[in-house]
Design a protein around this motif. Sequence first.
Motif, PDB file in Angstrom:
ATOM      1  N   PHE A 101      45.289   7.846  70.322  1.00 31.37           N
ATOM      2  CA  PHE A 101      44.002   7.315  69.849  1.00 31.37           C
ATOM      3  C   PHE A 101      42.763   7.943  70.486  1.00 31.37           C
ATOM      4  CE2 PHE A 101      47.158   3.831  69.509  1.00 31.37           C
ATOM      5  CZ  PHE A 101      47.198   3.746  68.126  1.00 31.37           C
ATOM      6  N   TYR A 102      42.899   8.460  71.714  1.00 34.45           N
ATOM      7  CA  TYR A 102      41.708   8.969  72.397  1.00 34.45           C
ATOM      8  C   TYR A 102      41.442  10.445  72.087  1.00 34.45           C
ATOM      9  CZ  TYR A 102      38.671  10.387  76.271  1.00 34.45           C
ATOM     10  OH  TYR A 102      37.650  10.916  77.023  1.00 34.45           O
ATOM     11  N   ALA A 103      42.512  11.247  72.101  1.00 34.56           N
ATOM     12  CA  ALA A 103      42.341  12.686  71.826  1.00 34.56           C
ATOM     13  C   ALA A 103      41.894  12.880  70.366  1.00 34.56           C
ATOM     14  CB  ALA A 103      43.656  13.421  72.077  1.00 34.56           C
ATOM     15  N   PRO A 104      40.961  13.821  70.153  1.00 34.61           N
ATOM     16  CA  PRO A 104      40.474  14.030  68.775  1.00 34.61           C
ATOM     17  C   PRO A 104      41.558  14.653  67.876  1.00 34.61           C
ATOM     18  CG  PRO A 104      39.548  15.670  70.261  1.00 34.61           C
ATOM     19  CD  PRO A 104      40.305  14.713  71.114  1.00 34.61           C
ATOM     20  N   THR A 105      41.428  14.401  66.566  1.00 35.66           N
ATOM     21  CA  THR A 105      42.382  14.969  65.611  1.00 35.66           C
ATOM     22  C   THR A 105      42.089  16.457  65.421  1.00 35.66           C
ATOM     23  OG1 THR A 105      42.386  12.844  64.489  1.00 35.66           O
ATOM     24  CG2 THR A 105      43.397  14.681  63.308  1.00 35.66           C
ATOM     25  N   ASP A 106      43.110  17.259  65.626  1.00 36.61           N
ATOM     26  CA  ASP A 106      42.969  18.710  65.489  1.00 36.61           C
ATOM     27  C   ASP A 106      43.070  19.103  64.015  1.00 36.61           C
ATOM     28  OD1 ASP A 106      43.137  21.370  67.110  1.00 36.61           O
ATOM     29  OD2 ASP A 106      44.693  21.553  65.585  1.00 36.61           O
ATOM     30  N   GLN A 107      42.726  20.349  63.720  1.00 38.53           N
ATOM     31  CA  GLN A 107      42.832  20.862  62.334  1.00 38.53           C
ATOM     32  C   GLN A 107      44.273  20.839  61.820  1.00 38.53           C
ATOM     33  OE1 GLN A 107      40.449  21.886  59.977  1.00 38.53           O
ATOM     34  NE2 GLN A 107      39.120  20.844  61.437  1.00 38.53           N
ATOM     35  N   GLN A 108      45.240  20.784  62.752  1.00 35.20           N
ATOM     36  CA  GLN A 108      46.656  20.737  62.358  1.00 35.20           C
ATOM     37  C   GLN A 108      47.057  19.367  61.814  1.00 35.20           C
ATOM     38  OE1 GLN A 108      49.201  21.920  65.577  1.00 35.20           O
ATOM     39  NE2 GLN A 108      48.431  24.005  65.615  1.00 35.20           N
ATOM     40  N   GLY A 109      46.219  18.364  62.034  1.00 35.45           N
ATOM     41  CA  GLY A 109      46.554  16.999  61.633  1.00 35.45           C
ATOM     42  C   GLY A 109      47.118  16.208  62.806  1.00 35.45           C
ATOM     43  N   HIS A 110      47.579  14.970  62.504  1.00 35.07           N
ATOM     44  CA  HIS A 110      48.034  14.065  63.574  1.00 35.07           C
ATOM     45  C   HIS A 110      49.252  14.586  64.332  1.00 35.07           C
ATOM     46  CE1 HIS A 110      45.164  10.938  63.061  1.00 35.07           C
ATOM     47  NE2 HIS A 110      45.456  10.753  61.779  1.00 35.07           N
ATOM     48  N   VAL A 111      50.059  15.441  63.685  1.00 35.33           N
ATOM     49  CA  VAL A 111      51.288  15.914  64.339  1.00 35.33           C
ATOM     50  C   VAL A 111      50.979  16.680  65.634  1.00 35.33           C
ATOM     51  CG1 VAL A 111      51.542  18.161  63.168  1.00 35.33           C
ATOM     52  CG2 VAL A 111      53.572  16.886  63.841  1.00 35.33           C
ATOM     53  N   GLN A 112      49.758  17.211  65.737  1.00 34.63           N
ATOM     54  CA  GLN A 112      49.383  17.963  66.937  1.00 34.63           C
ATOM     55  C   GLN A 112      49.421  17.071  68.185  1.00 34.63           C
ATOM     56  OE1 GLN A 112      46.230  17.641  68.686  1.00 34.63           O
ATOM     57  NE2 GLN A 112      46.640  19.333  70.091  1.00 34.63           N
ATOM     58  N   ARG A 113      49.300  15.736  67.984  1.00 36.94           N
ATOM     59  CA  ARG A 113      49.299  14.805  69.125  1.00 36.94           C
ATOM     60  C   ARG A 113      50.638  14.783  69.869  1.00 36.94           C
ATOM     61  NH1 ARG A 113      44.770  11.572  68.546  1.00 36.94           N
ATOM     62  NH2 ARG A 113      43.810  11.729  66.503  1.00 36.94           N
ATOM     63  N   ILE A 114      51.705  15.255  69.214  1.00 37.84           N
ATOM     64  CA  ILE A 114      53.018  15.360  69.867  1.00 37.84           C
ATOM     65  C   ILE A 114      52.939  16.313  71.063  1.00 37.84           C
ATOM     66  CG2 ILE A 114      55.340  16.397  69.550  1.00 37.84           C
ATOM     67  CD1 ILE A 114      55.554  15.138  66.909  1.00 37.84           C
ATOM     68  N   PHE A 115      51.994  17.252  70.973  1.00 31.00           N
ATOM     69  CA  PHE A 115      51.845  18.270  72.007  1.00 31.00           C
ATOM     70  C   PHE A 115      51.698  17.661  73.418  1.00 31.00           C
ATOM     71  CE2 PHE A 115      48.185  20.116  74.367  1.00 31.00           C
ATOM     72  CZ  PHE A 115      48.846  21.192  74.946  1.00 31.00           C
ATOM     73  N   TYR A 116      50.992  16.503  73.524  1.00 32.55           N
ATOM     74  CA  TYR A 116      50.732  15.940  74.856  1.00 32.55           C
ATOM     75  C   TYR A 116      52.028  15.496  75.557  1.00 32.55           C
ATOM     76  CZ  TYR A 116      45.998  16.241  73.062  1.00 32.55           C
ATOM     77  OH  TYR A 116      44.837  16.712  72.516  1.00 32.55           O
ATOM     78  N   PRO A 117      52.860  14.648  74.912  1.00 34.96           N
ATOM     79  CA  PRO A 117      54.135  14.332  75.576  1.00 34.96           C
ATOM     80  C   PRO A 117      55.092  15.526  75.606  1.00 34.96           C
ATOM     81  CG  PRO A 117      53.985  13.174  73.469  1.00 34.96           C
ATOM     82  CD  PRO A 117      52.657  13.810  73.720  1.00 34.96           C
ATOM     83  N   HIS A 118      54.938  16.467  74.654  1.00 35.62           N
ATOM     84  CA  HIS A 118      55.799  17.658  74.599  1.00 35.62           C
ATOM     85  C   HIS A 118      55.608  18.504  75.872  1.00 35.62           C
ATOM     86  CE1 HIS A 118      57.706  21.282  72.911  1.00 35.62           C
ATOM     87  NE2 HIS A 118      56.621  21.958  73.237  1.00 35.62           N
ATOM     88  N   LEU A 119      54.363  18.813  76.191  1.00 32.20           N
ATOM     89  CA  LEU A 119      54.092  19.626  77.382  1.00 32.20           C
ATOM     90  C   LEU A 119      54.354  18.822  78.654  1.00 32.20           C
ATOM     91  CD1 LEU A 119      53.133  22.349  78.522  1.00 32.20           C
ATOM     92  CD2 LEU A 119      50.808  21.479  78.479  1.00 32.20           C
ATOM     93  N   GLY A 120      53.973  17.527  78.637  1.00 38.19           N
ATOM     94  CA  GLY A 120      54.234  16.659  79.792  1.00 38.19           C
ATOM     95  C   GLY A 120      55.720  16.616  80.124  1.00 38.19           C
ATOM     96  N   SER A 121      56.543  16.496  79.097  1.00 37.44           N
ATOM     97  CA  SER A 121      57.999  16.452  79.294  1.00 37.44           C
ATOM     98  C   SER A 121      58.509  17.758  79.873  1.00 37.44           C
ATOM     99  CB  SER A 121      58.714  16.189  77.964  1.00 37.44           C
ATOM    100  OG  SER A 121      58.575  14.855  77.614  1.00 37.44           O
ATOM    101  N   PHE A 122      57.945  18.876  79.406  1.00 33.57           N
ATOM    102  CA  PHE A 122      58.386  20.168  79.947  1.00 33.57           C
ATOM    103  C   PHE A 122      58.078  20.241  81.442  1.00 33.57           C
ATOM    104  CE2 PHE A 122      57.842  24.556  81.231  1.00 33.57           C
ATOM    105  CZ  PHE A 122      59.049  25.092  80.822  1.00 33.57           C
ATOM    106  N   MET A 123      56.864  19.807  81.805  1.00 31.87           N
ATOM    107  CA  MET A 123      56.463  19.872  83.219  1.00 31.87           C
ATOM    108  C   MET A 123      57.321  18.935  84.067  1.00 31.87           C
ATOM    109  SD  MET A 123      54.133  22.122  83.044  1.00 31.87           S
ATOM    110  CE  MET A 123      52.936  22.196  84.332  1.00 31.87           C
ATOM    111  N   GLY A 124      57.558  17.722  83.553  1.00 36.86           N
ATOM    112  CA  GLY A 124      58.407  16.762  84.275  1.00 36.86           C
ATOM    113  C   GLY A 124      59.826  17.297  84.432  1.00 36.86           C
ATOM    114  N   GLY A 125      60.350  17.901  83.356  1.00 37.83           N
ATOM    115  CA  GLY A 125      61.699  18.469  83.388  1.00 37.83           C
ATOM    116  C   GLY A 125      61.789  19.646  84.338  1.00 37.83           C
ATOM    117  N   ALA A 126      60.783  20.520  84.305  1.00 34.97           N
ATOM    118  CA  ALA A 126      60.781  21.696  85.193  1.00 34.97           C
ATOM    119  C   ALA A 126      60.727  21.252  86.654  1.00 34.97           C
ATOM    120  CB  ALA A 126      59.586  22.596  84.862  1.00 34.97           C
ATOM    121  N   LEU A 127      59.931  20.209  86.939  1.00 33.44           N
ATOM    122  CA  LEU A 127      59.867  19.682  88.311  1.00 33.44           C
ATOM    123  C   LEU A 127      61.230  19.123  88.725  1.00 33.44           C
ATOM    124  CD1 LEU A 127      58.082  18.803  90.825  1.00 33.44           C
ATOM    125  CD2 LEU A 127      58.027  16.568  89.724  1.00 33.44           C
TER     126      LEU A 127
END
Lengths: 54, 242
Positions: free
Chosen positions: B36-62
């Motif tokens: 709800f807080y991050a603005p909607t990108d030109q890609q549409g709402h699916v771009q919001r997956i990116f935040y937990p996607h990258l967060g999960s990668f960082m958590g997993g790498a750690l």
Amino acid sequence: MFLQQAGIPDNVNFLVLGMVVLFVMYGGWVASLYWRARNLRKNLELLNRQDMEQ
Amino acid sequence: MTMTTAPTPTRPGRTLTGLTALAVLMFVVALLMALFYAPTDQQGHVQRIFYPHLGSFMGGALAYFIGAVASVLYLVRRNKRWDTLALSAIEVGLVFSGFNLVSGSIWARPIWNTWWTWDPRLTSAAVMWLTYAAYMMLRNGVENPDTRYRFAAVYGIVAFTTVIFTTVITRVRPDTIHPVVVGPSPQNAQGSFEVNSSAMTLTLVFNIITYIVLAVTLIWHRVRLENLAEYVQALRFKVISR
């Protein structure tokens, strides 16, 4: 509808799918952790009882 | 000889209880920010997956990094506690990197018009996950505990090369289509977007911190579970051997 008018594709269904997967994967693992701990505590209780009886 | 004395199970201390509460709170806030807080990108709402996607990668790498360090420490000290930490960290890492893989696939369907492609980055991420899944199988396949701990430690160190490879591959392979958000994207990247507003940056940073806190918390809980399992096993032998 408003997004499409602004030229942004409406793909919210994929976001919903992503959120479902998020809760299933993380929630599933946390639930398995809880379940394994619960079973181990049951075993521990039983073994402690047997240990006392002996 | 490996030290095998299992710690006596206790209730979670204040630190772990507090950390768990913090991790849950941060997880909820991170999710709300992404949705709800991050603005909607030109890609549409699916771009919001990116935040937990990258967060999960960082958590997993750690988690995998902790697994590799604990494996080294096991080989040096031969203390079972380091093996327990390595096992716990790698199991948590599998959950995080598993979500990273699946969420990337869900994002790719509307953006790349395919669920999966054998792109260098996607392939290396899949190899990384499979390598660590094989770690769990290896452990179950070796019966002698000391041999199992030693093999697992060596494997845990070698497997970490897949994490390094997956992290740097978008910088060294220009033919990847996987976009990069920090620094310039590869020339063939498709579905690139810029983190160009303070709301996006804040959401991204908060998500990364959240998944790191979450990974540490879950590893700690998994270590406690393993200690409990060892204690129960030791008690079982004691009762049976009488």
